[in-house]
Write a protein that holds these residues in place. Structure first.
Motif, short mmCIF file in Angstrom:
data_model
loop_
_atom_site.label_atom_id
_atom_site.label_comp_id
_atom_site.label_asym_id
_atom_site.label_seq_id
_atom_site.Cartn_x
_atom_site.Cartn_y
_atom_site.Cartn_z
N ARG A 159 0.84 -1.20 0.00
CA ARG A 159 0.00 0.00 0.00
C ARG A 159 0.88 1.24 0.00
O ARG A 159 1.88 1.32 0.71
N ASP A 160 0.45 2.24 -0.79
CA ASP A 160 1.24 3.47 -0.92
C ASP A 160 1.47 4.16 0.41
O ASP A 160 2.54 4.72 0.66
N ASP A 161 0.46 4.12 1.28
CA ASP A 161 0.57 4.87 2.54
C ASP A 161 1.36 4.13 3.61
O ASP A 161 1.50 4.62 4.73
N GLN A 162 1.90 2.96 3.28
CA GLN A 162 2.67 2.20 4.25
C GLN A 162 4.14 2.04 3.84
O GLN A 162 4.90 1.34 4.52
N VAL A 163 4.53 2.67 2.76
CA VAL A 163 5.90 2.53 2.28
C VAL A 163 6.88 3.17 3.27
O VAL A 163 6.63 4.26 3.79
N LEU A 164 7.98 2.49 3.51
CA LEU A 164 9.05 3.01 4.35
C LEU A 164 10.37 2.90 3.58
O LEU A 164 10.47 2.16 2.60
N GLY A 165 11.36 3.61 4.04
CA GLY A 165 12.67 3.51 3.43
C GLY A 165 13.68 4.34 4.19
O GLY A 165 13.31 5.34 4.80
N PHE A 166 14.93 3.92 4.17
CA PHE A 166 15.98 4.66 4.85
C PHE A 166 17.34 4.13 4.43
O PHE A 166 17.45 3.01 3.89
N ASP A 167 18.36 4.93 4.66
CA ASP A 167 19.74 4.49 4.45
C ASP A 167 20.13 3.53 5.57
O ASP A 167 19.84 3.77 6.74
N THR A 168 20.80 2.46 5.20
CA THR A 168 21.23 1.48 6.20
C THR A 168 22.64 1.72 6.69
O THR A 168 23.01 1.24 7.75
N GLY A 169 23.42 2.47 5.93
CA GLY A 169 24.82 2.70 6.27
C GLY A 169 25.66 2.62 5.01
O GLY A 169 25.14 2.81 3.90
N PRO A 170 26.94 2.32 5.13
CA PRO A 170 27.79 2.29 3.94
C PRO A 170 27.41 1.14 3.02
O PRO A 170 27.11 0.03 3.48
N GLY A 171 27.43 1.41 1.74
CA GLY A 171 27.31 0.36 0.75
C GLY A 171 28.72 0.03 0.26
O GLY A 171 29.46 -0.74 0.87
N ASN A 172 29.10 0.68 -0.83
CA ASN A 172 30.43 0.45 -1.40
C ASN A 172 31.49 1.45 -0.93
O ASN A 172 32.67 1.24 -1.15
N THR A 173 31.06 2.54 -0.28
CA THR A 173 31.97 3.68 -0.13
C THR A 173 33.26 3.34 0.63
O THR A 173 34.35 3.67 0.19
N LEU A 174 33.15 2.67 1.78
CA LEU A 174 34.37 2.37 2.54
C LEU A 174 35.23 1.34 1.81
O LEU A 174 36.47 1.46 1.78
N MET A 175 34.60 0.34 1.21
CA MET A 175 35.36 -0.65 0.45
C MET A 175 36.08 0.01 -0.72
O MET A 175 37.25 -0.30 -1.00
N ASP A 176 35.40 0.93 -1.41
CA ASP A 176 36.02 1.61 -2.54
C ASP A 176 37.19 2.48 -2.10
O ASP A 176 38.25 2.51 -2.75
N LEU A 177 37.02 3.20 -0.99
CA LEU A 177 38.09 4.07 -0.50
C LEU A 177 39.32 3.27 -0.10
O LEU A 177 40.46 3.66 -0.39
N TRP A 178 39.10 2.15 0.59
CA TRP A 178 40.22 1.32 1.03
C TRP A 178 40.93 0.67 -0.17
O TRP A 178 42.16 0.61 -0.23
N TYR A 179 40.14 0.22 -1.14
CA TYR A 179 40.72 -0.36 -2.36
C TYR A 179 41.51 0.69 -3.12
O TYR A 179 42.62 0.42 -3.60
N ARG A 180 40.95 1.88 -3.22
CA ARG A 180 41.61 2.97 -3.92
C ARG A 180 42.97 3.28 -3.28
O ARG A 180 43.97 3.51 -3.97
N LYS A 181 43.02 3.26 -1.96
CA LYS A 181 44.26 3.58 -1.25
C LYS A 181 45.33 2.52 -1.48
O LYS A 181 46.52 2.85 -1.65
N HIS A 182 44.94 1.24 -1.50
CA HIS A 182 45.92 0.17 -1.52
C HIS A 182 46.14 -0.44 -2.91
O HIS A 182 47.20 -1.01 -3.16
N LYS A 183 45.16 -0.34 -3.79
CA LYS A 183 45.27 -0.96 -5.10
C LYS A 183 45.28 0.05 -6.25
O LYS A 183 45.64 -0.30 -7.37
N GLY A 184 44.83 1.27 -5.96
CA GLY A 184 44.87 2.29 -6.99
C GLY A 184 43.67 2.33 -7.91
O GLY A 184 43.48 3.30 -8.64
N GLY A 185 42.84 1.29 -7.90
CA GLY A 185 41.64 1.29 -8.71
C GLY A 185 40.49 1.95 -7.98
O GLY A 185 40.62 2.40 -6.84
N SER A 186 39.35 2.00 -8.64
CA SER A 186 38.20 2.67 -8.04
C SER A 186 37.30 1.74 -7.23
O SER A 186 36.53 2.20 -6.40
N TYR A 187 37.39 0.42 -7.47
CA TYR A 187 36.56 -0.52 -6.72
C TYR A 187 37.18 -1.92 -6.81
O TYR A 187 38.03 -2.18 -7.66
#
Length: 367
Positions: free
Chosen positions: A176-204
């Motif tokens: 039902r339209d009036d019961q829809v919920l949604g929210f951010d759960t936390g990091p998706g790819n961002t921390l993994m991408d940043l750490w990979y970028r630092k150590h491997k040089g790629g973006s992901y």
């Protein structure tokens, strides 16, 4: 034909997604797509701009224009793939590039100059979709649950849509339209991408292969899981300025060194656990349908972990519901542009916390 273009560049900053969409009511037909990587120097400048520093206003002004120019290039490349001309497109719905997301301070900032984009493409542009919701006391995010309900909702059936971009978010669609919920759960790819970028040089981390070579540090994971955002009640949203490399490295400095691949595996586990911890209470302990979109779906190690942590659940790509997972968000912003043109509201106050439903976006006409 009622044609719209959706433009999306998310918190991962891995590239621009452009989608040409025809709508029959709320039902989208994807006519053409174009994916365009950000040039490395531009990515570096965007990363710098996301971190508070000197001379921010000048840097912001220059990047606002540059992002719009790259968006325009993506639009032109998209239209070049088919027999479509700019004058056939009713409007571009541009998400822009998020530089700051601070709803607790009453603002959110996406760049990609709407007027410049309109001039460069010859198409009316609708952008700044999040600002009205924030002005009404909302989070300005996530905005996609309204779209998810419009195209994925099924009467009498509980469904979840999980988008894994730089930040992960869920839409709870109870039928039902009036019961829809949604929210951010936390990091998706961002921390993994940043750490990979630092150590491997790629973006992901391709398919999560590097993470799969490591082991989880339960000590590090336990400290990451204490982030106060995770304990907040919805409505809630977050951004890359919350889950940063500097935040991660504070914890790493407190203990004996870990192998980089073990940190990467722990970050993958952190993403998976925060997603599952958000899903299970909404499902009230019952197995449910989960359809996944966003770049994270290509991380095979992460997908395997979600399968393991959600036994009995039906997990699938949004392609099973008719939309390719790589283009759902771009299509959503084409839909939001359509809502603006038709004077229809685009937010869900139960999701964002806004005082009321509102027509979202600002129009930058060509003429």
């Amino acid at each position: 034909m009622d044609l719209y273009i959706g433009l999306m560049s998310g918190t991962s900053m891995d590239g621009i997604d452009a989608a040409l969409v025809q709508f029959d009511g709320d039902t989208p037909t994807l006519l053409a797509t174009h994916g365009q990587r950000w040039p490395v120097p531009v990515v570096n400048r965007l990363h710098e701009l996301c971190t508070p520093g000197a001379n921010e206003i000048d840097r912001l002004g220059r990047m606002d224009q540059l992002v719009a120019i790259h968006f325009a290039q993506a639009v032109k490349a998209l239209l070049a793939k088919g027999p479509y001309r700019p004058e056939q497109v009713r409007a571009i719905g541009s998400h822009g590039q998020t530089i700051r997301h601070r709803p607790e301070q009453g603002f959110t900032l996406q760049i990609g100059h709407g007027a410049r984009l309109a001039v460069e493409t010859g198409i009316d542009v609708i952008c700044d979709f999040r600002m009205k919701d924030v002005a009404l006391g909302g989070q300005g995010a996530p905005l996609v649950p309204a779209f998810h309900q419009a195209v994925f909702g099924a009467p009498g059936k509980l469904r979840f849509i999980l988008n894994i971009g730089g930040i992960a978010n869920i839409s709870v669609l109870p039928g039902r339209d009036d019961q829809v919920l949604g929210f951010d759960t936390g990091p998706g790819n961002t921390l993994m991408d940043l750490w990979y970028r630092k150590h491997k040089g790629g973006s992901y981390d391709p398919q999560g292969g590097w993470a799969a070579s490591g082991f989880v540090s339960e000590d590090l994971l336990g400290r990451l899981m204490k982030h106060p955002f995770l304990a907040q009640s919805a409505p809630k949203s977050t951004g890359r300025e919350t889950f940063t490399l500097a935040w991660l490295e504070l914890f790493l400095a407190e203990r004996p060194p870990l192998r980089p691949e073990d940190v990467q595996r722990t970050l993958l586990e952190f993403t998976a656990r925060t997603i599952v911890d958000a899903l299970l209470p909404q499902a009230e302990g019952q197995a449910a349908e989960l359809f996944i979109c966003g770049g994270g779906i290509h991380n095979r190690a992460l997908m395997l972990r979600l399968y393991e942590m959600l036994p009995g659940w039906q997990l699938d790509s949004t392609e099973a519901l008719g939309l390719h997972p790589d283009w759902v968000e771009a299509i959503a912003f084409a839909w939001l542009a359509k809502c603006f043109i038709n004077r229809q509201t685009g937010n869900l106050p139960a999701v964002t916390g806004a005082k009321r439903p509102a027509i979202l976006g600002c129009l930058y006409p060509v003429d």
